[in-house]
Design a protein around this motif. Sequence first.
Motif, PDB file in Angstrom:
ATOM      1  N   LYS A 143     -11.464 -13.542   2.718  1.00 40.56           N
ATOM      2  CA  LYS A 143     -11.865 -12.193   2.342  1.00 40.56           C
ATOM      3  C   LYS A 143     -10.645 -11.299   2.158  1.00 40.56           C
ATOM      4  N   PHE A 144     -10.710 -10.446   1.148  1.00 39.85           N
ATOM      5  CA  PHE A 144      -9.654  -9.455   0.894  1.00 39.85           C
ATOM      6  C   PHE A 144     -10.226  -8.062   1.149  1.00 39.85           C
ATOM      7  N   GLU A 145      -9.483  -7.251   1.887  1.00 42.18           N
ATOM      8  CA  GLU A 145      -9.940  -5.883   2.149  1.00 42.18           C
ATOM      9  C   GLU A 145      -8.777  -4.907   1.998  1.00 42.18           C
ATOM     10  N   ALA A 146      -9.129  -3.673   1.738  1.00 39.30           N
ATOM     11  CA  ALA A 146      -8.098  -2.633   1.753  1.00 39.30           C
ATOM     12  C   ALA A 146      -7.901  -2.181   3.194  1.00 39.30           C
ATOM     13  N   PRO A 147      -6.680  -1.850   3.561  1.00 38.73           N
ATOM     14  CA  PRO A 147      -6.476  -1.349   4.927  1.00 38.73           C
ATOM     15  C   PRO A 147      -7.093   0.035   5.063  1.00 38.73           C
TER      16      PRO A 147
END
Lengths: 248, 323
Positions: free
Chosen positions: A218-222
């Motif tokens: 999974k990729f998320e924005a901080p």
Amino acid sequence: MKILATVKRVTDPDMKIKIKPDETGVVTEGVEYKMNSFDEYGVEEAISIKEEHGGEVVVVSIGPAASTKELRTAMAMGADRAILVETDQDLDSDAVARVLTEVVGREEPDVIVMGKQSVDSDRNQAAQLLASYLGWPQATFAFNVDISDGWATVGREVDGGTSTKRIELPGIITADLRLNEPRYASLPGIMKAKRKPLDTLTPDELGVDIAPRVNVLKFEAPEEREAGEILEDVDELVDRLQNEANVI
Amino acid sequence: MANVLVVAEHVDGVLRKVTRSAITFAREAAALTGGNVEVLLLGSDVDNIAEELSTSGVSRVLYANDPAYAHYLAENYAPAIAAAAEEIDAAIVCSPSSTTGKDMLPRVAAKLEAGMVSDAISVENDDGLKFRRPLWAGNVITTVEVVTPVKVVSVRTTDFEASESTSDAAPVEAFDPGTGAADGVEFVSFDQVKSERPELTDAEVVVAGGRGLGSGDNFEMIMKLADSLKGAVGATRAAVDSGYAPNDWQIGQTGKVVAPQLYFAIAISGAIQHLAGMKGSKNIVAINKDPEAPIFQVSDYGLVADAFEVVPELTEKLQKVLD
Ligand SMILES: Cc1cc2nc3c(=O)[nH]c(=O)nc-3n(C[C@H](O)[C@H](O)[C@H](O)COP(=O)(O)OP(=O)(O)OC[C@H]3O[C@@H](n4cnc5c(N)ncnc54)[C@H](O)[C@@H]3O)c2cc1C
């Protein structure tokens, strides 16, 4: 002396990175790519080692077909020839190291110069893994390299200061930012680079299984920080630090 | 196989505090795997550190006391760490994501045929162990899983509190990795930047200066402000490249990561690569003469002002408050 340098095609570090709504990766439309900054220092070092000791600089990239652009750039700087190990898959560092192990087996360089990390995946692993697979010594985070009598003396940027280490060649060096000033490709250099040999291989042809040991799920924005306030003067700052943030 | 091995890091006969943060990570991981946390100490005559580690919240200290480990060399440390991991049947091997950890852990992973996670900021059990880590200069956080039985992890220590000392001491046991010293590699020197100030990665207050300061001499006022608050001094890459500050002070994507209670960014524009190393600070104060500087987008308190005017004034006024 045969010097191998590695080159990765990465997103331009000055661009804003956006994440796909389905969290499976980053948005690639409209994104510009360039050579990983640390690899520029690595390629520069490889070329200056050749200038001092003679020999050949071979640059290697693992990535999509478009990576030929970054390999041509390295050849325009002065590398002699290039190898692209073509894959559209995003490899983990271990797979990168295993592919490179095979390339090194074919090329038998005396020294390998790599960037200390890539500015997209920020993993800082591939060179050390490769060194271990080859059973070679390593000198990471180099700011100074001096080669003589089959040994490299390397000044390294480490926590707490600097350190110096000597490694017997063949060995691996990774470039930190203060190693050198990467040269710009000259126009004649760019013209010449177009005719320099570029071989394309695949992980399959090298007999490497590129199945990852680390899966990205999974990729998320901080979490973004909110911009605070602009204060009037020093008195207000002291007051806020003391009475609002309670840090003084 | 569920134990967690932490590799201790020390310099100049002193345990680095980042090790205690790695121990906290290890304890969180061990709570999920149902194993013990054991710590490996490689060194030469560092009994005091072994003793300190015994009360650092681990269940055992493996102490490899050998002149071969007097100076850190990845080529000697990695095989010894791999041997210890096998000895205790470790499921996870970790250490701080310091320059030492980054240098040696991939070699450990290669030896153990393990996948490695760099800069872990969390671990959880969600249908198997999952780790989170920042990348792209902190602009992206990914969740990853490691498919190999053994997992190697470098720990971003700013995301884990230092483990507290316990009253009971865990056993300290001599450990002989039997891996010897590698050929073809020599330690020459470690030139430490000596300082009375706290370590950047441990400090409660960090005062950082940028290229806008214009010279190394002008860093004096940064140091004075830091000293009045018993803080550490940091710098941007541009300031280090310009020769204003030693490399060891660099904060950012490719330097140190800090998360103090209070961070001062003075004459720093706020490039993403710099933010990657300080965005986690509790309170950020920015002083910059350019109101458009990106640093103001992440700061809690900003002063649009000439650093040469306000920093000495700030130091003086803070000093009054503190006295
Ligand atoms: C691969 C890569 C990795 C990098 N890694 C890092 C890293 O780890 N850490 C890092 O810091 N950078 C890193 N950088 C560099 C980064 O992109 C910026 O170039 C750098 O952070 C800028 O430093 P600076 O803010 O000191 O300088 P500048 O961007 O030049 O900013 C100077 C600031 O000072 C202000 N100023 C000038 N005079 C005064 C005054 N009298 N009073 C108040 N304000 C004043 C100006 O308004 C300006 O905002 C990296 C870059 C790359 C490409």
